[in-house]
Design a protein around this motif. Structure first.
Motif, mmCIF file in Angstrom:
data_model
loop_
_atom_site.group_PDB
_atom_site.id
_atom_site.type_symbol
_atom_site.label_atom_id
_atom_site.label_comp_id
_atom_site.label_asym_id
_atom_site.label_seq_id
_atom_site.Cartn_x
_atom_site.Cartn_y
_atom_site.Cartn_z
ATOM 1 N N ASP A 31 -5.598 2.632 11.756
ATOM 2 C CA ASP A 31 -6.711 2.334 12.657
ATOM 3 C C ASP A 31 -7.512 1.138 12.138
ATOM 4 O OD1 ASP A 31 -8.291 2.757 14.928
ATOM 5 O OD2 ASP A 31 -9.646 4.109 13.868
ATOM 6 N N SER A 32 -7.537 0.944 10.820
ATOM 7 C CA SER A 32 -8.313 -0.165 10.272
ATOM 8 C C SER A 32 -7.518 -1.086 9.342
ATOM 9 C CB SER A 32 -9.546 0.374 9.533
ATOM 10 O OG SER A 32 -9.166 1.311 8.560
ATOM 11 N N ASN A 33 -6.272 -0.737 9.053
ATOM 12 C CA ASN A 33 -5.445 -1.557 8.150
ATOM 13 C C ASN A 33 -3.992 -1.520 8.593
ATOM 14 O OD1 ASN A 33 -7.304 -2.009 5.600
ATOM 15 N ND2 ASN A 33 -7.553 0.119 6.190
ATOM 16 N N ASP A 34 -3.308 -2.648 8.513
ATOM 17 C CA ASP A 34 -1.865 -2.651 8.697
ATOM 18 C C ASP A 34 -1.265 -2.290 7.337
ATOM 19 O OD1 ASP A 34 -2.444 -3.542 11.213
ATOM 20 O OD2 ASP A 34 -1.693 -5.571 10.916
ATOM 21 N N CYS A 35 -0.164 -1.567 7.343
ATOM 22 C CA CYS A 35 0.437 -1.119 6.083
ATOM 23 C C CYS A 35 1.953 -1.225 6.133
ATOM 24 C CB CYS A 35 0.082 0.342 5.811
ATOM 25 S SG CYS A 35 -1.661 0.668 5.540
ATOM 26 N N CYS A 36 2.555 -1.288 4.953
ATOM 27 C CA CYS A 36 4.006 -1.248 4.876
ATOM 28 C C CYS A 36 4.421 0.110 4.300
ATOM 29 C CB CYS A 36 4.555 -2.402 4.047
ATOM 30 S SG CYS A 36 4.257 -2.274 2.291
ATOM 31 N N VAL A 37 5.680 0.406 4.400
ATOM 32 C CA VAL A 37 6.208 1.690 3.931
ATOM 33 C C VAL A 37 5.842 1.940 2.477
ATOM 34 C CG1 VAL A 37 8.332 2.971 3.452
ATOM 35 C CG2 VAL A 37 8.104 1.739 5.590
ATOM 36 N N CYS A 38 5.973 0.904 1.641
ATOM 37 C CA CYS A 38 5.726 1.078 0.202
ATOM 38 C C CYS A 38 4.297 1.545 -0.082
ATOM 39 C CB CYS A 38 6.048 -0.197 -0.565
ATOM 40 S SG CYS A 38 5.077 -1.620 -0.068
ATOM 41 N N PHE A 40 2.448 3.451 1.987
ATOM 42 C CA PHE A 40 2.396 4.868 2.349
ATOM 43 C C PHE A 40 3.095 5.736 1.292
ATOM 44 C CE2 PHE A 40 1.963 3.427 6.954
ATOM 45 C CZ PHE A 40 0.638 3.800 7.048
ATOM 46 N N VAL A 41 4.195 5.229 0.733
ATOM 47 C CA VAL A 41 4.919 5.955 -0.321
ATOM 48 C C VAL A 41 3.966 6.227 -1.482
ATOM 49 C CG1 VAL A 41 6.700 5.682 -2.117
ATOM 50 C CG2 VAL A 41 7.244 5.164 0.274
#
Length: 114
Positions: A31-38, A40-41
């Motif tokens: 909702d406030s940040n774009d993220c990559c899989v790493c 979230f891991v």
């Protein structure tokens, strides 16, 4: 008010997806940040395949979208989705998750895949 309504079936699917604590937290983070899989891991201390599975389900439902940056895929909320207003309404009741991103930054792990 037809244009503002979505099918019960699709709504049930979205609510079911967001009923999972990990996916709900991911969506709130997005909702406030774009993220990559790493990222979230790192945040969830989960395997990359497990995180990718969560993201695939969210993407298939149109809740998130992905953008390629070089060899990396960055996830963000799909604000163009027909269901974005439903998701947005749910997210407004949840506590901010920016502290998770802050912790990644402090550990030097923010977008650690770049």
């Amino acid at each position: 008010m037809k244009e503002a309504t979505i099918e019960i079936e699709k709504t049930a699917t979205i609510l079911k997806l967001l009923g999972d604590k990990t996916r709900l937290t991911m969506v709130k983070m997005l909702d406030s940040n774009d993220c990559c899989v790493c990222e979230f891991v790192e945040v969830f201390k989960a395997s990359q395949p497990a995180i990718s599975q969560h993201l695939r389900k969210l993407k298939d439902a149109g809740i998130v979208k992905e953008t390629r940056r070089g060899q990396w895929i960055i996830y963000s909320l799909n604000k163009d989705s027909d269901h974005y207003s439903l998701v947005e309404n749910i997210l407004q009741y949840l506590p901010n998750q920016d502290y998770r991103i802050k912790e990644l930054e402090e550990q030097g792990l923010r977008i650690s895949c770049e």
